[in-house]
Scaffold this motif. Structure first.
Motif, short mmCIF file in Angstrom:
data_model
loop_
_atom_site.label_atom_id
_atom_site.label_comp_id
_atom_site.label_asym_id
_atom_site.label_seq_id
_atom_site.Cartn_x
_atom_site.Cartn_y
_atom_site.Cartn_z
N PHE A 1 32.69 69.02 -17.21
CA PHE A 1 31.82 69.88 -16.41
C PHE A 1 32.64 70.90 -15.63
O PHE A 1 32.31 72.08 -15.57
N ARG B 1 33.92 73.67 -17.88
CA ARG B 1 32.87 74.64 -18.21
C ARG B 1 32.59 75.57 -17.02
O ARG B 1 32.35 76.77 -17.20
N LEU C 1 24.30 73.36 -15.53
CA LEU C 1 25.36 72.36 -15.47
C LEU C 1 25.13 71.39 -14.31
O LEU C 1 25.30 70.16 -14.46
#
Length: 626
Positions: A546, A549, A575
């Motif tokens: 995460f 990203r 996200l």
């Protein structure tokens, strides 16, 4: 054709008819009694669309010979509510939106009715088990199960009948639960799909298909088939009066094979006869002289010099190449601390819509050639057919029948042209209904793809460059390949802000079944590779996936590699929501312990190890540390 006398009771009425000894109960109900709510989806007892009650027991009518129904009591979906209101179960399906394309719904309603008749107190797990013999390709089943639970409670009196009524709607329908207008006809079996439609004097079509992947057609002899009693006409490519070719971006596919066949299952000739049995028998009388040619089945091999050529106009077997460039990838890779390269493969996928392809064509009283089919692209089909049959556009009409599942697979004019030619040649309506086997061997699939992904990264997680090369198997004809390659190129790098990008997507002709549109076409293959690669790179950098990203995600004002400025980007919110709702434990996968039992469904390894395939070898799995 041998026949027998049948006496039975159907939906409370005594029936006495002569039936063919070859008929299944499904055929008898649909063809002789016109009870078309009972559908055929597979013909093998797997999908459940043909479910009926025989003496009170749920039976798949495609597996039961009509002769075995002698003296029985049959109940079909049309008989559940008779001529009155819908049953509570049908109302519950209507209420929850359980019917989407609707093709599976009559059989699903029958299975659910059986479940509640046998156990009025059935719990959710038992309901799931009892509906396990019925397949739905649209809903995901949740609304179907919800409908059965609501109906169970209403029938038992634990919930009021009022819960089956429509929800109140405020000033706007937006944001409110609004029932589908077509749901009553679907849950009752009244809706007619193309394969349910009949017309006076209707002929039945069957299609002769190629047994070879690549071969010249030296000669076709249809004389014996034409002489068979009951045969109205036999058509081949020689019957096409106009410009023979259809497709989405390139019109490279003839109505039937012209000069040579390019894949197993390609139509070579078609017969229109009084009944399906006669038409099928006529196919065996057609003689085709083939000269087999070398074939190519791998897209990368098809790109090589000396490979068999599928279409003369494309000597390199290239359907379409989409190149996109942003920045300078060589500079970007030079700035990287880590380079990770992988090759990913995705497979050919069948749409498996429950309604097989079907259509009905006729020439009306004004000499308008009319085709009724579940086409997902009727305007384009109309214009192509007008050129093929050499008629002005006002003399060609397409009517879109209800689509019993499409998912992009019914965008292509695979069989409508054959129907139109036969209707023109005979002056009679002509219907064609594919078997499940025909649907699988002759219609388009999802493009198989092989993607080589190279990514340059800094130690702190910044992506400096991406090289993306995707080779897709377009099969024997172009269909939607160009559009799929464009979509793959546009979405190849996902929602990430990457300064240096080199993208190449290639659609390639092979002698495989054609590839075409399928939900998320092109995007699925590209995003599978991108997101798998992101997880692998996060693990190699020791970063939480995460967090990795978030470092690279696009933000408001970002410019994509196709030079589109994005005013509003919700990637961060997505996200956050995904991490929060999944219960994800922070940290890179390699840094965490075994997956917790209470986090079922949250993976601890890159998703590339599931479903499609990652190829790891010395050439494709390379890491360089600067």
């Amino acid at each position: 054709m041998s026949e027998l006398d049948l006496e039975l009771e159907v939906n409370g009425r005594k029936v006495r008819r002569r039936a063919g000894v070859h008929q299944r109960l499904l055929d008898f109900l649909r063809d002789d009694l016109n009870l078309t709510g009972t559908k055929e989806g597979c013909g093998a007892g797997e999908c459940g669309t043909c479910s009926v009650f025989v003496d009170g027991k749920l039976v798949k009518s495609c597996l039961m010979p009509a002769a075995k129904a002698q003296g029985t009591k049959i109940e079909t979906v049309e008989g559940l509510a008779g001529t009155g209101d819908l049953t509570p179960l049908q109302k519950a399906f209507y209420k929850t939106g359980a019917s989407q394309c609707g093709y599976c719904i009559p059989g699903m309603v029958m299975a659910a009715t059986s479940a509640l008749r046998e156990n009025p107190d059935a719990g959710i797990e038992e309901i799931k088990e009892r509906l396990g013999g019925n397949i739905c390709r649209c809903t995901g089943y949740s609304k179907i199960f919800e409908a059965v639970e609501i109906a169970r409670d209403v029938i038992a009196g634990t919930r009021p009948a009022a819960v089956l009524e429509a929800d109140a709607v405020d000033a706007s329908y937006i944001g409110n639960n609004v029932r589908r207008l077509d749901a009553p006809s679907k849950v009752s079996g009244r809706l007619r799909y193309a394969g349910d439609m009949v017309m006076p004097g209707m002929l039945h079509m069957q299609v002769l298909r190629s047994p070879h992947p690549h071969a010249l057609i030296k000669a076709i002899d249809t004389s014996a088939a034409e002489a068979l009693p009951g045969v109205a006409c036999v058509i081949t490519a020689a019957d096409v009066p106009g410009e023979d070719g259809f497709g989405v971006f390139v019109h490279d596919q003839p109505i039937m094979a012209r000069g040579k066949v390019r894949y197993v299952g390609e139509a070579v000739a078609a017969v229109a006869a009084d009944d399906v049995v006669t038409a099928t028998r006529a196919l065996s009388l057609i003689r085709v002289d083939y000269e087999e040619l070398p074939a190519v089945f791998d897209a990368e091999e098809a790109m090589q010099a000396g490979a068999p050529v599928v279409h003369d106009y494309a000597q390199d077997n290239l359907v379409k190449h989409i190149p996109i460039r942003k920045g300078d990838v060589e500079t970007g890779f030079a700035e990287a601390d880590l380079i990770v390269e992988q090759t990913y493969s995705t497979q050919q996928v069948e749409h498996a819509y429950l309604e097989p392809e079907a259509g009905l064509a006729y020439v009306d009283h004004d000499d308008v050639v009319t085709v009724v089919s579940p086409s997902q692209n009727i305007t384009h089909h109309r214009h192509m057919l007008a050129k093929i049959i050499d008629r002005p556009i006002n003399k060609v009409r397409f009517i879109m029948s209800p689509v019993g599942g499409g998912f992009g697979g019914k965008e292509d004019m695979i069989y409508q042209g054959m129907l139109a030619l036969a209707a023109m040649k005979t002056g009679q309506p002509v219907r064609l209904v594919f078997t499940r086997e025909e649907s699988i061997i002759s219609t388009a699939k999802r493009h198989p793809a092989r993607i080589t992904y190279k990514m340059g990264l800094t130690r702190d997680g910044r992506i400096t460059a991406v090289s993306f090369r995707m080779i897709s198997d377009g099969g024997a004809y172009g269909l939607s390949t160009e559009g799929v390659m464009r979509k793959a190129a546009i979405l190849s790098c996902g929602p990430y802000d990457i300064p240096n990008v080199q993208i190449d997507t290639y659609g390639i002709y092979t002698n495989n079944t054609p590839s075409g549109a399928f939900r998320t076409f092109g995007a699925m293959q590209a995003q599978f590779a991108t997101e798998s690669h992101m997880d692998i790179c996060a693990e190699k950098l020791g970063l939480d996936p995460f967090a990795f990203r978030r470092i690279n995600m696009m933000r408001d004002g970002a410019v994509t590699h196709t030079r589109q400025t994005l005013d509003s980007v919700s990637m961060g919110e997505v996200l956050d929501a995904a991490e929060r709702s999944s219960g994800w434990e922070a940290g890179a996968p390699a840094m965490r312990g075994p997956q917790r039992a209470d986090l079922a469904g949250v993976g601890t390894r890159p998703p590339c190890t599931l479903g499609a395939r990652v190829r790891k070898d010395s050439a494709a799995n390379r890491q360089e540390v600067a």
